[in-house]
Design a protein around this motif. Structure first.
Motif, short mmCIF file in Angstrom:
data_model
loop_
_atom_site.label_atom_id
_atom_site.label_comp_id
_atom_site.label_asym_id
_atom_site.label_seq_id
_atom_site.Cartn_x
_atom_site.Cartn_y
_atom_site.Cartn_z
N LYS A 22 0.77 -1.22 0.02
CA LYS A 22 -0.03 0.00 0.12
C LYS A 22 0.67 1.27 0.10
N TYR A 23 2.07 1.05 0.47
CA TYR A 23 2.88 2.31 0.43
C TYR A 23 4.51 1.83 0.22
N ASP A 55 2.68 7.00 0.12
CA ASP A 55 1.40 6.26 -0.09
C ASP A 55 0.87 6.38 -1.58
#
Length: 822
Positions: free
Chosen positions: A100-101, A187
């Motif tokens: 996700k990041y 992000d």
């Protein structure tokens, strides 16, 4: 990843930490007595083999690693010593996980005055990297070095660290990002699925640090005395661009804060980098130059081509040209374009001061048959660099390739600047220089010669470890520094063994017995003394493993197997340990445990030597031997002096008091003993009698040697046996002799009848790093040392100054100071 897998994934780094805890192996626990199993198997402490890393120490059949590609456009602003750049990053997710990041390293933020590195640096503390300070002790005041003052002032006067002005995806949308010290979390707009990639852009800038002022791994060095107005600079740019932290199967994100010591582990990728610098600068860089026609003259291009097949170095930029070049300066700019495939980092250097020499190294093979070895250095490098830099590069590749693999890249470079020694793919920074003398000549010491040759070998060696065999320097510094120091010792001794290279077992003795020693497996930022812990001790351990434990054939085969298994991949300590055992066929768990997981040291003491003689059981022989032994004992001092004084014995004065025992001593043999002997022989089995009678006939010497392990580290017992006839023999007893009694052992040595042992020496070649040579000899020897006479220094506190005389002293002028110096 299912729930069970997620649980194990989280648990893996926790389990790996347990190897540092004293009670980590509670599954097997000695509860009676004080026996310690020095040969306990290490597998119970190492991570469990899995589909990514198998039990043989090889990459598993589902091994993966990420790939990160960079396109960077960077500009060096010389007047303000500043970097301005933009980069496009393409991140390839080869992991089985959805991300996700992304975590990005911002190493330049280390130099901010509010960084963790700055805030946690202790005054006078042990293990600090950089200018020295010393705490007050007793009546001695605290000390702040001039270098420490300079560093403080530079940090105060300059805005350091990154300015991040843009973080956007490929569509131009801003990406939310959070800076955490020397890291930045980006992000992603959408989670990055396995086997997919994402591209995004970062614009950044920073002020370059003055390396001499802050003690960094890169920076600029100023030369104010050059003829050009304002002087010149050498710029070394490393850890200069925001780059992805590694994401691994054993730790996930390797996002430890960078505080200056533990370096990094990165992902391999492909780079396209445009470097814009003043038009009169020469640039050395990771990668191959793509636009030589735009940045080099026709003469320079021809010289570079000539160097490919030259027997000795060819100057692409000569000393005269470099000297002329550094006088002028220009407002024009040039862009140097470099391309590098499958590298884990990118560094470069730029200056108008550089002369440039080159020579092709023809290593053969299909992948990289020709490597251009090149050196870049200013006039301050002088003949020292001209003679030894490029030659050392080629020597390194020749030696290291025998132990690992062919050098994998098209260029190998050594650049002289302010950094004493640092490595990056295809390029290294190295420090030693010559000294300008009054007659205009430049000279150098043996130390500077050794330093240059040694540092070039070491740093170019790093292109193999860890720039190709991609170990994690932040966690396990020894995996690149220790392995590389071992190999640079091999290469150094093949260059010239008369130069002290500092990797012999004797070089680690003082550290091995010190209180500041920590286990080699300690995370790099927690090590108290990095040099001996990460460089010398593991290098010495591998040297001992090669020369003493395994032998060269087994060691070299296993080490090369490790290097080739893990080139362009990311090994952990367990992969190294398992490969060395699996490929050599030797159980080495005791060695790894003792040398890498403990602070035990080697101190094997030879406590006593007993000479034994086999009893024949024949009383006519054995009783006579006992009589002879008794007569050989020292006589009573009282009896000797009585005889000297002429005292007559009472039994000699009166014959009538003599009896049977005056004619027959206690060693007189009777038929009772003879009958007992005959009965003994009859009761022996035929094979027993044959063996016994042979032993009596041969009458060999039996010696029992008692050893104690005072240091705790079990090692082979290497003996030099000296005999009465002037001959010597060497005996090597494997370390496994300590398996059941690790504190003390005894060894029986049998020699022929005429081979009388007169002395024994433990570790005669000093090959095991034994910390106490005094207890290595039997009989004990006088140990030579030195004593120095000295003159007491006069007291120098304030009240002892002769102020009545000192006030008459005249103040010297600058001219007076110059005359004193001459």
């Amino acid at each position: 990843m299912n729930k069970h897998q997620r649980h194990l994934f989280w648990l893996a780094p926790v389990l790996s930490m347990l190897i540092y805890l004293p009670f980590a192996n509670a599954a097997i626990n000695q509860t009676k007595g004080d026996f310690e199993d020095k040969f306990r198997q290490l597998d119970e402490s190492l991570p469990t083999p899995n589909v990514y890393r198998n039990a043989a120490g090889e990459p598993g059949h589902q091994y993966w690693q990420q790939q990160v590609d960079y396109k960077i456009d960077v500009k060096l602003i010389e007047d303000t010593r500043r970097i301005e750049a933009s980069e496009t990053i393409t991140y390839h997710n080869n992991a089985p996980d959805t991300l996700k990041y992304l975590w990005i390293q911002l190493d330049q933020n280390k130099f901010r005055d509010d960084s963790m590195s700055a805030l946690t640096t202790t005054f006078g503390g042990i293990g600090n990297r950089g200018p020295a300070t010393q705490s007050a002790s007793g009546g001695k005041p605290a000390q702040l070095s001039m270098a420490a003052l300079r560093r403080q002032q530079f940090v105060d006067d300059n805005e350091l660290g990154y300015t991040i002005s843009r973080v956007q995806d490929s569509a131009g949308n801003d990406l939310h990002h959070v800076i955490v010290g020397t890291l930045m979390r980006v992000d992603l707009a959408q989670p990055l699925q396995p086997k997919n990639n994402v591209t995004f852009d970062i614009d950044f800038a920073f002020n370059i640090v003055e390396e001499d002022a802050v003690s960094a791994r890169a920076g600029y060095e100023h030369f104010p005395d050059d003829e050009r107005e304002g002087g010149n600079d050498i710029f070394l740019l490393a850890q200069w661009f925001p780059r992805l932290a590694a994401y691994t199967d054993y730790e996930a994100w390797t996002n430890k804060e960078f505080i200056g010591r533990g370096e990094f582990t990165l992902e391999f990728g492909n780079y396209e980098v445009d470097i814009t610098v003043p038009a009169d600068h020469i640039v050395s860089s990771t990668g191959e130059l793509q636009n030589a026609d735009d940045v080099l003259t026709k003469t320079q291009r021809n010289r570079l081509k000539e160097a490919e097949d030259a027997d000795r170095i060819v100057f692409v930029v000569t000393a005269e040209e470099a000297l002329e070049n550094e006088k002028a300066g220009t407002n024009k700019q040039k862009t140097w374009r470099f391309k590098a495939d499958n590298v884990r980092d990118f560094a470069w250097a730029s200056s108008r001061k550089f002369m440039w020499d080159a020579r092709g190294y023809h290593q053969g093979g299909d992948v990289q048959p020709l490597v251009m070895a090149m050196s870049f250095y200013p006039k301050e490098g002088g003949e020292l660099w001209e003679k030894y830099s490029t030659e050392s590069i080629i020597h390194t590749m020749d030696v290291y390739s025998r132990f690992s693999f062919d050098y994998p890249y098209p260029v190998a470079q050594s650049v002289n600047g302010p950094v004493g020694g640092m490595e990056y793919p295809m390029i290294t920074f190295n420090g030693p220089r010559t000294e300008l003398r009054d007659d205009g000549s430049r000279t150098y010491s043996l130390s500077e010669k050794r330093f240059l040759i040694g540092v070039v070998i070491h740093e170019v060696g790093h292109i193999y470890f860890p720039m190709t065999v991609n170990s994690d320097e932040r966690q396990w510094t020894w995996m690149d520094e220790g392995l590389n120091s071992f190999l640079d010792g091999v290469a150094g001794r093949e260059w010239d063994p008369t130069i002290p290279w500092g990797v012999e077992p004797r070089d680690i003795v003082s550290y091995m017995k010190s209180e500041t020693q920590v286990p080699i497996m300690t995370q790099s930022d927690s090590v108290l003394k990095l040099g001996p812990n990460a460089y010398t001790k593991p290098a010495v351990a591998l040297n001992i493993l090669r020369e003493t434990i395994l032998g060269r054939d087994l060691f070299d085969f296993a080490f090369k197997e490790y290097a080739q298994r893990w080139m362009f991949k990311r090994p952990t300590p367990s992969d190294f340990f398992r490969t060395m055992e699996e490929a050599s066929g030797v159980d080495l768990d005791w060695f790894w445990r003792g040398w890498f997981y403990t602070t035990d040291h080697v101190d094997i003491s030879l406590d006593s030597v007993y000479k034994l003689r086999l009893n024949t059981e024949d009383p006519d022989i054995d009783f006579a031997r006992e009589r002879e032994a008794e007569l050989d004992k020292p006589k009573s001092l009282t009896d000797i002096r009585n005889k000297e004084e002429g005292k007559e014995l009472w039994v000699d004065r009166f014959d009538d008091i003599k009896d049977f025992y005056d004619e027959n001593d206690r060693y007189t043999v009777t038929n009772k003993e003879r009958n007992k002997y005959r009965s003994f022989l009859k009761k022996l089995e035929p094979w027993e009698r044959k063996a016994f009678e042979r032993a009596v006939r041969e009458d060999k010497n039996y010696y029992v040697l008692d050893f104690s392990n005072k240091g705790g580290l079990v090692m082979p017992i290497i003996l030099e046996l000296a005999f009465e006839d002037g001959t010597t023999e060497e005996m090597r007893i494997p370390a496994e002799i300590w398996r059941r009694t690790p504190k003390a052992v005894s060894k029986l040595i049998v020699t022929e009848k005429g081979k009388e042992l007169v002395s024994v020496t433990v570790d005669p070649h000093w090959e095991t790093a034994d910390v106490d040579v005094e207890n290595n000899h039997y009989p004990r020897q006088i140990i030579p040392s030195r004593i120095e006479a000295y003159k007491s220094k006069p007291r120098n506190t304030y009240e002892y100054r002769d102020l009545m005389n000192d006030v008459k002293t005249e103040l010297k002028t600058d001219d007076d100071e110059d005359e004193d110096d001459n």
